[in-house]
Each structure stands twice: as structure tokens, then as C-alpha cells.
Enzyme design. Structure first.
Site, PDB file in Angstrom:
ATOM      1  N   SER A   1       0.825  -1.200   0.000  1.00  0.00           N
ATOM      2  CA  SER A   1       0.000   0.000   0.000  1.00  0.00           C
ATOM      3  C   SER A   1       0.869   1.264   0.000  1.00  0.00           C
ATOM      4  O   SER A   1       1.735   1.417  -0.854  1.00  0.00           O
ATOM      5  CB  SER A   1      -0.957  -0.036   1.201  1.00  0.00           C
ATOM      6  OG  SER A   1      -1.989   0.906   1.084  1.00  0.00           O
TER       7      SER A   1
ATOM      8  N   ASP B   1     -10.155  -4.839  -4.545  1.00  0.00           N
ATOM      9  CA  ASP B   1      -9.351  -4.270  -3.458  1.00  0.00           C
ATOM     10  C   ASP B   1     -10.189  -3.393  -2.520  1.00  0.00           C
ATOM     11  O   ASP B   1     -10.106  -3.501  -1.302  1.00  0.00           O
ATOM     12  CB  ASP B   1      -8.203  -3.459  -4.054  1.00  0.00           C
ATOM     13  CG  ASP B   1      -7.300  -2.849  -3.023  1.00  0.00           C
ATOM     14  OD1 ASP B   1      -6.303  -3.481  -2.652  1.00  0.00           O
ATOM     15  OD2 ASP B   1      -7.597  -1.725  -2.559  1.00  0.00           O
TER      16      ASP B   1
ATOM     17  N   HIS C   1      -8.425  -5.144   0.369  1.00  0.00           N
ATOM     18  CA  HIS C   1      -7.148  -4.463   0.575  1.00  0.00           C
ATOM     19  C   HIS C   1      -6.392  -4.963   1.804  1.00  0.00           C
ATOM     20  O   HIS C   1      -5.183  -5.188   1.741  1.00  0.00           O
ATOM     21  CB  HIS C   1      -7.381  -2.956   0.701  1.00  0.00           C
ATOM     22  CG  HIS C   1      -6.114  -2.163   0.708  1.00  0.00           C
ATOM     23  ND1 HIS C   1      -5.280  -2.046  -0.391  1.00  0.00           N
ATOM     24  CD2 HIS C   1      -5.503  -1.450   1.702  1.00  0.00           C
ATOM     25  CE1 HIS C   1      -4.236  -1.302  -0.087  1.00  0.00           C
ATOM     26  NE2 HIS C   1      -4.341  -0.934   1.170  1.00  0.00           N
TER      27      HIS C   1
END
Length: 296
Positions: free
Chosen positions: A105, A222, A277
């Protein structure tokens, strides 16, 4: 490296010594893996991923850098990068055969900055795991955690000034409807992508191209990275249609070496559906399909 097999009937102290030596060679053959966490994360979230790596590649040294955890991850990225570099360099100098960099990320952007601004690094493979590499523009839960009750169309009022640039998410907020303001006022991503010319562009490009493999991982479910194709350097145009990586200006201009990596055959993409995610780093299927072979 594959270890040789020894016949079951073999005996003797010399054989035992040989096995110990071979075992040591096999264990040491795996390059150390450095993990950089994402926003609102810390080392605790990467225990499963560390176990996956050690299970498949026994003896691998895995380090999750314990810096700017949780709320501290909101610190400006140019403040974080030098501190991460210090830890990164201390591991790298003890690994003459090179290291792998696995970054999740927001951590993917920190790692890009590390690679670009660190001369003579020895990173072999850079794995970017669901990272907003081309920026972020979406009404997500993460946005609400940072800017409560703020719609994406209004975030540029907060981010594109010297005060907003002190919040990490603003460093990669890329409003496709405010292109000029993004280029003028964002002090991180436009520089990293070579979208705004600067005196270090050539050096940063050379540094980034020292990696031997770039692995990009992301997927349509995601739920945070917006658009999800940003994890593969795709992004919105001014009509919010996604423009793929190969049609982005920074790719066409080879501004930071992305096109060169692709033409070298050293750019790998892995798209995985059905992954949220916060579960990328704990999904063993993703690890086996997208990461395992690049971490030897």
C-alpha cells in the site's frame, strides 16, 4: 537453489559433516526480505506474510521495518523516507548478494522513493503489493479516517497546499480534475513519477533501474486503491476513465525507467480477484501465485 539428495544407505561422520555444510549453503541462498508496511499498519499485520516466506524458503531473514506505525504513518512521506532508508541501509550492507523489497500500500511509494534516492543499492526484486503507484482518488473508508465527511472532489482543497502536504495521503492524492494544482502543489508523487521536471530526475532514474525485477500486484476487488489499476501504474483521465500504464505519459517518456524495465522483460504484473485491501498480505494463494518465485 536445490539441495542435493543423499542415498538413504549412506553412513559416516564425513557424510554428516557434508550434510551440515550443504544445509548451511541451502539456507543462506535466499536473499533477505525487507517488508515496508502501509498506512495505519505496523509489523503485527505482516506476521502471516513473514511465516509464508519462511515456510516456503526456510532460513530466509525477513524484516518488517518497525517505523511510523499506525497513526504515525500519516506523517509526510519525505519525512518518513530518510528514517526508512537508515534501517534499509543497515540490512542491505550485511547482504552482499542483495535483498528483496516487499512493500504494501502506502509502503510501495515509500519504497519507490527509497530506490530512487539511494545510489548503489542492491535490491534485486521490488514487489509492490496493492500500492497506489499512480496516485489515489476515491471515496473510501481510509479517506474518511483521515478527512472525516470529506468527499473526494473536495480533498484537493485540503491536500494541495503546504499544510496538506504534511499528511501522507496528500502526498499521493491525484485529483484528475485538478491536474495543474496537483503538479504544482504536490511535492511527492509528481517528482517520483517524473511528471514535474527536477534536477535529480536522471540520478533517480538510474538508481531505480538498478533493480532486477519489478513485480506489481493488485486486483479489482481491493476496495481501497482507487482506481485499483493504480497498483499497476494505471490511472484516471479527466473523465475518470482508466488509462492503462503503457499509455501514461510517464511510461511513454520513460521518466523514471518504467518503460525500460518493461522492455528489458523485468516488469511483472499479477492481477488477483476476490482480495480485499487489508487481506493481501495474509492470503497464501496470492503469495504462492504472485510472490513466491521472486523471493529466492
Amino acid at each position: 537453489m536445490k539441495c542435493p539428495r543423499v542415498a538413504a544407505g549412506s553412513r559416516g561422520p564425513m557424510l554428516l559433516l557434508l550434510l551440515l555444510v550443504v544445509a548451511g549453503v541451502c539456507v543462506d541462498s535466499y536473499k533477505p526480505v525487507i517488508i515496508v508496511h502501509g498506512i495505519f499498519d505496523g509489523p503485527q499485520q505482516f506476521q502471516n506474510l513473514s511465516r509464508f516466506i519462511k515456510k516456503v524458503h526456510p532460513g530466509t531473514e525477513v524484516t518488517v521495518i518497525d517505523l511510523y506505525d499506525d497513526l504515525l504513518s500519516l506523517q509526510p512521506l519525505w519525512k518518513q523516507v530518510p528514517d526508512f532508508r537508515q534501517s534499509f541501509n543497515s540490512i542491505m550492507k550485511n547482504a552482499p548478494d542483495g535483498v528483496h523489497l516487499l512493500c504494501f500500500s502506502q509502503g510501495g511509494l515509500i519504497c519507490r522513493a527509497l530506490l530512487s534516492t539511494t545510489p548503489n543499492h542492491n535490491v534485486h526484486t521490488f514487489i509492490s503489493l496493492s500500492s497506489p503507484l499512480a496516485g489515489q482518488y476515491g471515496d473510501t473508508d481510509y479517506l474518511q479516517k483521515v478527512f472525516h465527511k470529506t468527499l473526494k472532489k473536495n480533498v484537493h482543497f485540503i491536500c494541495y497546499n503546504k499544510f496538506g502536504q504534511k499528511v501522507s495521503i496528500c502526498d499521493y492524492w491525484n485529483d484528475p480534475h485538478q491536474r495543474l494544482s496537483y503538479l504544482r502543489n504536490n511535492i511527492f508523487l509528481p517528482l517520483l513519477n517524473g511528471e514535474r521536471p527536477h534536477s535529480d530526475m536522471t540520478a533517480w532514474r538510474e538508481n531505480f533501474l538498478q533493480i532486477e525485477k519489478l513485480v506489481l500486484i493488485g486486483g479489482p476487488d481491493d476496495g481501497v486503491i482507487t482506481p485499483w489499476q493504480s497498483s499497476h501504474f494505471g490511472f484516471y483521465d479527466s473523465s475518470e476513465n482508466v488509462v492503462e500504464m503503457q499509455k501514461q505519459e510517464f511510461y511513454l517518456n520513460d521518466a523514471f525507467g518504467l518503460k525500460t524495465l518493461d522492455q528489458r522483460g523485468d516488469l511483472v504484473t499479477c492481477v488477483h480477484s476476490g482480495v480485499k485491501h487489508t487481506t493481501w498480505h495474509s492470503n497464501f494463494t496470492v503469495f504462492r501465485n504472485c510472490m513466491e518465485k521472486w523471493l529466492t
